[in-house]
Design a protein around this motif. Structure first.
Motif, short mmCIF file in Angstrom:
data_model
loop_
_atom_site.label_atom_id
_atom_site.label_comp_id
_atom_site.label_asym_id
_atom_site.label_seq_id
_atom_site.Cartn_x
_atom_site.Cartn_y
_atom_site.Cartn_z
N UNK A 230 -27.61 -64.18 53.03
CA UNK A 230 -26.52 -65.10 53.29
C UNK A 230 -25.19 -64.54 52.82
N UNK A 231 -25.23 -63.84 51.69
CA UNK A 231 -23.97 -63.29 51.17
C UNK A 231 -23.39 -62.29 52.17
N UNK A 232 -24.27 -61.51 52.77
CA UNK A 232 -23.79 -60.53 53.74
C UNK A 232 -23.14 -61.23 54.94
N UNK A 233 -23.84 -62.27 55.42
CA UNK A 233 -23.29 -62.99 56.58
C UNK A 233 -21.95 -63.61 56.21
N UNK A 234 -21.88 -64.19 55.01
CA UNK A 234 -20.61 -64.80 54.60
C UNK A 234 -19.52 -63.75 54.52
N UNK A 235 -19.85 -62.60 53.95
CA UNK A 235 -18.85 -61.54 53.84
C UNK A 235 -18.39 -61.10 55.23
N UNK A 236 -19.35 -60.92 56.14
CA UNK A 236 -18.97 -60.46 57.47
C UNK A 236 -18.14 -61.51 58.19
N UNK A 237 -18.48 -62.78 58.00
CA UNK A 237 -17.70 -63.84 58.66
C UNK A 237 -16.28 -63.86 58.11
N UNK A 238 -16.17 -63.71 56.78
CA UNK A 238 -14.82 -63.68 56.20
C UNK A 238 -14.05 -62.48 56.73
N UNK A 239 -14.74 -61.35 56.82
CA UNK A 239 -14.07 -60.16 57.36
C UNK A 239 -13.67 -60.40 58.81
#
Lengths: 342, 407
Positions: A230-239
């Motif tokens: 989830x952290x990765x997805x959140x990071x990618x979405x923020x990016x």
């Protein structure tokens, strides 16, 4: 940059990967792999390893530490230098309205500057891409680049025209994440190039779009490796959201003096300083695109990455594993035949 | 291709019959022609001249475009041009700030807070403002439409062939992209049919994922299969370059880019000596380009039916160049009619030389061979594989017009 990956780590890192889920999916590699799956076809390593990683971690975390870094397109030191210099040059060409000297005499001096940039940016882009692919491109990288660029080019017209729903970026970001910064850069450039060829959108704006999209892919590849799940997805979405705004910002900035001409209160004023121009530009971009297109693009990125991201990432990683980019290829002479003929 | 060889004439010679045989022109010729028109348009704001340039571009497009998909894009560029003009005029109305004497009408003013730099919206709208926006917008729109003309006349896949050798791999992957993109439609259709057969619901988030992921998987599998096919056919055999060439390439590229950096500084800094500006910028670019060309020599490839520059191509490019050159000439001789005055409002007038300049751009409509139509010849995909003729370029073995020694 990514070329700094220790080459010694890669061949060893790949085989132990399927090890932790040993008992449940023993037959998985042989079933999914087949003869072409070089990475998974190293079962002898399996029994030796099961004690090593702590199995207490939740299943999501399992892939985190051991996940091999895939670099589909290795950026050598020379290519890295070229990429860096060219990115700085490109950034200056995007930001020329802010860099032009404020004196009135500088106007005549810099009047041809944007035209020169339109001529030069394609050259710079070509040089960078040539350096990135210098020494030949792995056929698998080439084919992946082509197919993903085709997907991006096919996704692009889906949303075009409908209030900033821009679908190019989410796959670009995810692919840059999985295949590394060099590949992301090349994919951004080729995607927009192929899309322009398909929709007859070639023009002076194309090199600028290619450069900006290439940066988006490059940045996605340079994000920290650590987060997963989830952290990765959140990071990618923020990016995705941030890159959507930055993309709109630089594309606007480059074209701003042409877009509205002079003679309005939001126009580029060559006699004002960079700060005043930046202020005017903020107002211009707020008035024109920030709420409409840029926000639409950001929301599209966030939603697409959040909804489709995990599945797409898994698919891309599977493809990366099957492609086995990091597997060294060596040719050995066939002895029996050599012995037969003196 | 019609009439392989008339007796007594080598096959290579361009046909001397009139009208010439239908064939697509070299895309570079169309681009040079269109860029010439665009440069000419950039030198004037006279709406009459700009309208003439628009008419010339549109006429040539209508006469000489084929029936390929990209030929239909001209309308899109016309719409884009109209949008540009409307935007410019609207900006003048909303953010104009009330410059100009001939006030046409007055809208209620809306002052914005101080953070917005004291900008006020609407207010008095003057004719000079509107006309200024219209002239400027028309100029930009004309340039955009010229680019659109090139887009609809020039074959993009043939253009890929002109990529320098150093970009061979990137060109090849773009060719893959152009070839795969139409297949994706078929892939989507197949996945949806399979879903329907399984009785899956056709809507919602799940359906989206259920379509996109299989299509993605399909495309990725296809790419790996393609890579295997390419590798098994010996692709990448020429990967190694000798160290000396690599060194020269690297030095040229880096030196060129550093030169561009210096030139950029010179252009953007008014205090810098003029020699440090544009000359250094272009010189650096040229050195980097030389590095690109040297680096491209590692890829040796043969051209399948190479595009040649024949008289029609030269004439087309020359027409564009003549338009631009004559317009520059006018700008030196009598510049008044190129930029019609706004401060006393006056009706724009035409003088002879610019009109001749624009009319020179019309020549390709009459003097170039017609494009092949799909009714007469097979559709415009005789060349496969664009830059390379390599990956994905199977099939379609067209025979080249045979070259036999003249008896």
């Amino acid at each position: 940059m990514t070329a700094a990956t220790p080459p010694g780590a890669t061949p060893g890192a790949t085989p132990p990967h399927p090890a932790p889920d040993a008992p449940a999916r023993t037959e998985a590699p042989s079933r999914a792999g087949g003869p072409d799956d070089l990475a998974a076809a190293a079962p002898p390593a399996k029994p030796a390893r099961p004690a090593q990683p702590a199995p207490s971690a939740p299943p999501m975390k399992r892939t985190s530490a051991a996940r091999p870094r895939v670099t589909a397109l290795r950026v050598g030191p020379r290519a890295a230098v070229t990429l860096l210099v060219a990115s700085l040059l490109g950034l200056a060409m995007f930001c020329w309205p802010l860099l032009v000297p404020p004196q009135p005499q500088g106007v005549a001096h810099a009047a041809q500057a944007p035209l020169l940039f339109v001529v030069l940016l394609p050259v710079i882009l070509a040089v960078v891409l040539a350096e990135l692919t210098e020494g030949g491109l792995d056929p698998k990288t080439l084919a992946l680049l082509g197919v993903l660029a085709a997907l991006n080019a096919a996704l692009r017209p889906l949303g075009a025209g409908t209030a900033g729903i821009e679908t190019v970026f989410f796959l670009l970001i995810l692919a840059g994440r999985v295949f590394g910064p060099g590949f992301g850069f090349a994919l951004g450039a080729t995607s927009l190039f192929a899309s322009a060829l398909l929709t007859a959108g070639v023009g002076p704006w194309l090199p600028f779009q290619m450069m900006a999209a290439a940066w988006v892919g490059l940045g996605a590849g340079l994000l920290p490796r650590r987060p997963t799940g989830r952290a990765e997805i959140a990071m990618l979405a923020a990016y995705g959201a941030a890159s959507a705004y930055v993309f709109g910002f630089v594309m606007n900035l480059w074209f701003w003096p042409f877009a509205i001409g002079d003679g309005t209160q939001l126009s580029f004023d060559p006699e004002a300083g960079p700060v005043a121009n930046l202020h005017t530009f903020f107002l211009y971009t707020l008035a024109t695109s920030a709420f409409g297109w840029d926000t639409g693009r950001a929301i599209t990125n966030i939603v697409a990455i959040a909804v489709l991201g995990p599945a797409v990432l898994a698919t891309l990683r599977r493809a990366a594993r099957r492609a086995a980019f990091d597997t060294p290829v060596s040719f050995a002479a066939a002895e029996p035949q050599g012995a037969r003929r003196p | 291709m019609s009439g392989d060889r008339t007796p007594g004439r080598p096959g290579r010679r361009p046909s001397l019959t009139w009208p010439p045989l239908a064939r697509p022109l070299h895309p570079g010729a169309w681009w040079l022609w269109a860029l010439g028109l665009a440069v000419a348009a950039s030198r004037t704001t006279n709406p009459l001249l700009l309208a003439m340039i628009l008419a010339v571009a549109a006429y040539v497009v209508v006469r000489r475009r084929g029936d390929a998909p990209w030929a239909l894009s001209f309308r899109m560029y016309l719409a884009l041009g109209a949008f540009i003009i409307v935007m410019r005029v609207a900006f003048r109305v909303v953010f104009g700030g009330g410059q100009g004497d001939t006030v046409l009408f007055t809208l209620p003013e809306i002052p914005l807070p101080e953070a917005a730099a004291g900008i006020r919206l609407f207010g008095e709208v003057a004719a000079e403002q509107l006309l200024g926006g219209f002239y400027d917008g028309l100029r930009l729109a004309t340039m955009v439409v010229c680019v659109g003309a090139a887009n609809s006349l020039a074959d993009p896949k043939r253009m890929l062939k002109a990529l320098p050798g150093a970009l061979y791999e990137v060109g090849a992957s773009v060719v893959v992209a152009l070839t795969v993109a139409p297949q994706l439609v078929e892939s989507v259709r197949r996945v949806r049919r399979a879903r329907r057969l399984r009785g899956a619901a056709g809507k919602g988030r799940r359906a989206l994922r259920g379509i996109i992921i299989p299509v993605l998987e399909d495309a990725l599998n296809r790419s790996l299969a393609l890579a295997a096919a390419m590798a098994s056919r010996g692709y990448g055999r020429t990967a190694g370059a000798d160290p000396r060439t690599r060194l020269i390439t690297g030095v040229l590229v880096i030196v060129g880019l550093v030169g561009v950096c210096g030139g950029l500084y010179g252009v953007l800094d008014a205090a810098a000596p003029p020699l440090l500006g544009a000359p250094l910028l272009l010189g650096g670019g040229a050195v980097a380009l030389a590095g690109l060309l040297v680096g491209g020599r590692r890829v040796r490839r043969t051209g399948y039916r190479p595009d040649r520059w024949q008289p029609a191509e030269l004439l087309t490019a020359g027409a564009g160049a003549a338009t631009a050159a004559l317009m520059f000439l006018t700008a030196g001789v009598d510049p008044e009619n190129l930029y019609p005055s706004l401060s006393p409002l006056s009706w724009p007038e035409l003088s002879l030389v610019p009109v001749l300049a624009v009319l020179a751009g019309l020549l390709p409509a009459f003097l170039t061979p017609e494009p092949p139509r799909s009714a007469a010849t097979p559709p415009a995909a005789p060349y496969t594989g664009g830059a390379t003729g390599g990956p994905g370029a199977g099939g379609a073995n067209r025979t080249r017009p045979r070259k036999e020694p003249v008896p």
